[in-house]
Enzyme design. Structure first.
Site, PDB file in Angstrom:
ATOM      1  N   GLU B 101       0.711  -1.232   0.077  1.00  0.00           N
ATOM      2  CA  GLU B 101       0.075   0.345  -0.215  1.00  0.00           C
ATOM      3  C   GLU B 101       0.791   1.422  -0.299  1.00  0.00           C
ATOM      4  OE1 GLU B 101      -2.971  -0.509  -1.269  1.00  0.00           O
ATOM      5  OE2 GLU B 101      -2.849   1.432  -0.562  1.00  0.00           O
ATOM      6  N   SER B 187      19.707  -7.930  -7.385  1.00  0.00           N
ATOM      7  CA  SER B 187      18.700  -7.862  -8.561  1.00  0.00           C
ATOM      8  C   SER B 187      18.864  -8.833  -9.685  1.00  0.00           C
ATOM      9  CB  SER B 187      18.466  -6.582  -9.083  1.00  0.00           C
ATOM     10  OG  SER B 187      18.208  -5.631  -8.201  1.00  0.00           O
ATOM     11  N   HIS B 316       4.036  -9.885  -9.525  1.00  0.00           N
ATOM     12  CA  HIS B 316       5.537 -10.016  -9.418  1.00  0.00           C
ATOM     13  C   HIS B 316       5.793  -8.802  -8.483  1.00  0.00           C
ATOM     14  CE1 HIS B 316       9.543 -10.336 -10.465  1.00  0.00           C
ATOM     15  NE2 HIS B 316       9.540  -9.020 -10.796  1.00  0.00           N
ATOM     16  N   SER B 317       5.434  -7.855  -8.747  1.00  0.00           N
ATOM     17  CA  SER B 317       6.025  -6.662  -8.035  1.00  0.00           C
ATOM     18  C   SER B 317       5.051  -5.369  -8.089  1.00  0.00           C
ATOM     19  CB  SER B 317       7.279  -6.350  -8.480  1.00  0.00           C
ATOM     20  OG  SER B 317       7.127  -5.486  -9.661  1.00  0.00           O
TER      21      SER B 317
END
Lengths: 346, 425
Positions: B101, B187, B316-317
């Site tokens: 959020e 990453s 996923h993100s």
């Protein structure tokens, strides 16, 4: 090795009489050319104790031997290192230090470097060999995205500073596209790693030991054409040559020449030619560490206004490294001399 | 050499091989002598079926209603331990909801949730020794949470504030903790796999009681680094557990487009790895498999591969909207019918170790904890800008020192154009 020589003699003996004589090269036919430089050894140092005659690969073995002796966590690994290596840099080490410390890996450069990073993350010393610098590219991601950034991205919680990657480097007379490359430029703008290239056995041992002990991941490129050709008196005991310090081999007033690795011997010769034929006094500098490089010694934008002529770069052409055309491709002493001559006359 | 001798022997002295020995495994000509493989000969042309339909079975302990199917497989964890598993999974879920959020509201730049995969994290983390070294991909925050990483530090990393041990260097969810043996996330995918193997090799030499665990997704398993890691682990005999979270998707790419064989577990035997496939939404199955794999990896110095089947319920993100490539019905099925948290709660309730009131109270208190940490993290300033320059090398090179001074001078004149008010001096 003796078995193979004997097999060769047996083959020649087995051929019909006179055939070998008829197979001999015709007079005047091109022979494989001699090297484009003359290796110029440095005098034996006195400050590091007893010295021994060593060529470049032997000086590497000596450095690795010292490192393995001093640091019980140190391990040496890569393709074919167990039997001594394709350039004999690791001869005798497995017998001396054991198979858990000197060992072969599968044929996989990204694996070799990734594996080496992992060893270093635990704090142990990892000395990885890539068989030819030409084959380092599968490991590019592990080197640039991982090794170089390990400390920074973790806020110094983790690092792989005890990793050193060694690879044979540079032209060798017949190596062509995939056994002659000098790929340091691909890595030269990657903050977080160090790149070192020695010009001789004496330099190599001291610089390699410094790389191994340096707390940052290092790539150490070894000019393969010097492995057997370069012979010097090298200290048997360990010693260090500092990284990120260029060496001024000869001071001069008119022109500065900077090179690294094999090319240092070319420019030394050019300096002598310039003095003799043109009366020009040359400063000769061996950069030694490509990254981080010694800007103070070399000087750059601060002295831009003091240059009397534009900087000349003498390199190979913008082509892949050719096979039969190597004598035309390389930046030999005539091309360097000519660039210097034009610079003087600018 | 043996083959050469055998060949010469056979050619020169055919009569010396007794008829009764020809065509049996005894004589060298009936057994392959290749250095590369030593299985028996076959005179029948047959291609090996990849066995996609039959496949490696999925080990589970509980059914979808949290009932233990076979008593002997119940790990019989004490009540407090099971409650810790439950609280960790639900706390993770709560933290995920709030931080997701917060990204939508522009408070943090990016976030990745762990919805649906909480079982893989805590089931495996609980089975490890606290000192085992963990290499993760990016969807294993529950492992770190299980090991006691405080909410404050999760938030600090996501906010990149001055309390972040990572010094604000990376995007959110790239956690790391030296104290809890969790290597900082990066990453690029799968790069951690050969690294984990190297670490296991060094650990094998240094400490015979430690293991390394390496987490990755089924998508990352397609990378060359995964192949490298599996092969090195087997040939170099490393005490490592490879833990693959097969959650059905790599961003939008479903598994049918990621591989054609029988998932990741089936690749293990090809490398010489002992392998198992488990129900990743069953914490006890994950626990059992990880515990046994870990025990044997250390005892026998060999790698293990666990493929935990699960489902990525979330996107996923925060940069992804998965409704673009999958149906809401599919997601709802997993959320409602086969969720690791639900299954464990049903188990707990069946044991009378948990009830409605505790659930209500816990939801309230865990949410309060997360919100407090969140508000605190928001208020915290960012680290001083000079931290941009350190830790590139262990020692700062002169060139970086000069660049840092350049920035300081630049900010003296142009500072108003930079968000200096949010940063420490």
């Amino acid at each position: 090795m003796a078995a193979m020589a004997a097999a060769g003699r047996a083959l020649r003996a087995a051929l019909p009489a006179g055939l070998w004589g008829r197979l001999a090269p015709l007079p005047g036919a091109p022979r494989r050319t001699a090297a484009h430089f003359a290796f110029q050894p440095d005098p034996a140092p006195r400050e590091y104790g007893q010295t021994q005659k060593m060529n470049l690969f032997q000086s590497i073995t000596s450095a690795l031997d010292n490192a393995l002796a001093k640091d019980p966590t140190a391990v040496v690994f890569g393709e074919d290192v167990a039997f001594g290596g394709v350039f004999r840099c690791t001869v005798g080490l497995r017998d001396k230090y054991g198979k858990d410390r000197v060992f072969n890996t599968p044929l996989c450069e990204q694996g070799i470097v990734g594996f080496g990073i992992g060893i270093a993350v635990t704090g142990a010393t990892a000395i990885a060999e890539i068989q030819f610098a030409d084959y380092i590219f599968p490991a590019f991601d592990q080197i640039v995205n991982e090794a170089a950034k390990y400390r920074y991205r973790s806020g110094d919680l983790f690092n792989c500073g005890s990793l050193t990657i060694r690879a044979p480097w540079g032209c060798v007379g017949h190596g062509a596209l995939y056994h002659s490359q000098s790929p340091e430029a691909f890595f030269a703008h990657c903050p977080g790693i160090k790149i070192v290239i020695p010009r001789s056995p004496l330099q190599a041992k001291g610089l390699l030991l410094s790389c191994i002990e340096d707390k940052n991941p290092c790539i150490f490129f070894e000019p393969k054409i010097l492995y057997r050709a370069a012979v010097e008196q090298v200290p048997v005991e360990p010693y260090n040559i500092p990284l990120s310090q260029a060496e001024v081999l000869q001071t001069g007033n008119d022109v500065t020449m900077v090179a690294w690795g094999t090319q240092v011997h070319v420019i030394k010769e050019v300096a002598a030619m310039a003095q003799e034929k043109l009366g020009v006094s040359c400063e000769v500098i061996d950069l030694r560490t490509i990254l981080p490089w010694d800007t103070e010694t070399i000087c750059k934008e601060e002295c831009f206004l003091n240059l009397e002529a534009p900087i000349a770069r003498v390199c190979g052409y913008d082509t892949p490294f050719p096979h039969i055309f190597e004598p035309f491709y390389i930046p030999d002493k005539w091309k360097c001399y000519d660039a210097l001559r034009r610079m003087i006359n600018y | 050499m043996a083959a050469l001798r055998a060949l010469r022997w056979r050619r020169r002295l055919p009569g010396l091989v007794p008829r009764r020995l020809r065509g049996t495994a005894e004589s060298p000509e009936e057994r392959p002598q290749f250095p590369g493989a030593s299985a028996a000969f076959s005179d029948h042309l047959e291609f090996i079926q990849p066995q996609v339909l039959a496949g490696i079975p999925v080990y589970r302990v509980m059914d979808r209603q949290g009932q233990v199917l076979r008593a002997s497989e119940d790990p019989q964890l004490p009540k407090e331990e099971v409650l810790k598993l439950y609280r960790t999974m639900t706390l993770l879920n709560t933290m995920d909801r709030i931080l997701y959020e917060s990204q939508r509201q522009g408070r943090i730049s990016f976030y990745m949730t762990n919805y649906g995969e909480e079982g893989t994290h805590v089931g495996s983390a609980a089975a490890l020794d606290p000192n085992d070294l963990v290499f993760g991909q990016y969807r294993e925050a529950g492992v770190l949470l299980y090991r006691g990483y405080p909410l404050e530090l999760f938030m600090a990393q996501c906010y990149g504030n001055a309390r972040d041990p990572g010094k604000g260097r990376q995007m959110p969810v790239h956690y790391g903790c030296a104290e809890r043996h969790f290597v900082t996330i990066s990453s690029p995918l799968a790069t951690q796999i050969p690294q984990a193997v190297g670490a296991a090799y060094a650990i094998k030499r240094a400490d015979a009681s430690r293991a390394v665990v390496c987490y990755f997704g089924e998508g990352a398993a397609s990378e060359g680094d995964a192949h490298a890691g599996f092969n090195f682990a087997a040939t170099l005999e490393c005490p490592i557990v490879f833990f693959c979270r097969n959650n059905g998707y790599a961003i939008s790419t479903p598994t049918a487009e990621q591989y054609r064989g029988d998932g990741i577990a089936a690749r293990g035997p090809g490398y010489g790895l002992l392998s198992i496939r488990v129900d990743g939404n069953d914490v006890f199955a994950v626990f059992n498999a990880t515990r046994e794999a870990r025990r044997r990896a250390v005892a026998e110095n060999q790698p293990f591969l666990i493929e935990a089947m699960t489902y990525r319920i979330g996107h996923h993100s925060t940069s992804d909207d998965s409704s673009a490539y999958r149906s809401v019905d599919e997601v709802n099925y997993w959320d409602k019918q086969d969720h690791p948290i639900s299954r464990l709660r049903l188990f707990l309730e069946r044991r009378a170790w948990w009830d409605e009131r505790q659930e209500r109270d816990w939801r309230k208190s865990s949410r309060k904890m997360v919100l407090e940490a969140f508000e605190q993290a928001e208020r915290e300033p960012k680290p001083p800008p000079r931290l941009l320059f350190s830790d590139v090398y262990r020692e700062m090179p002169p060139r970086l020192r000069r660049q840092r001074e350049e920035l300081e001078r630049h900010l003296e004149t142009y500072g108003e154009h930079y968000p200096l008010q949010h940063f420490q001096k």
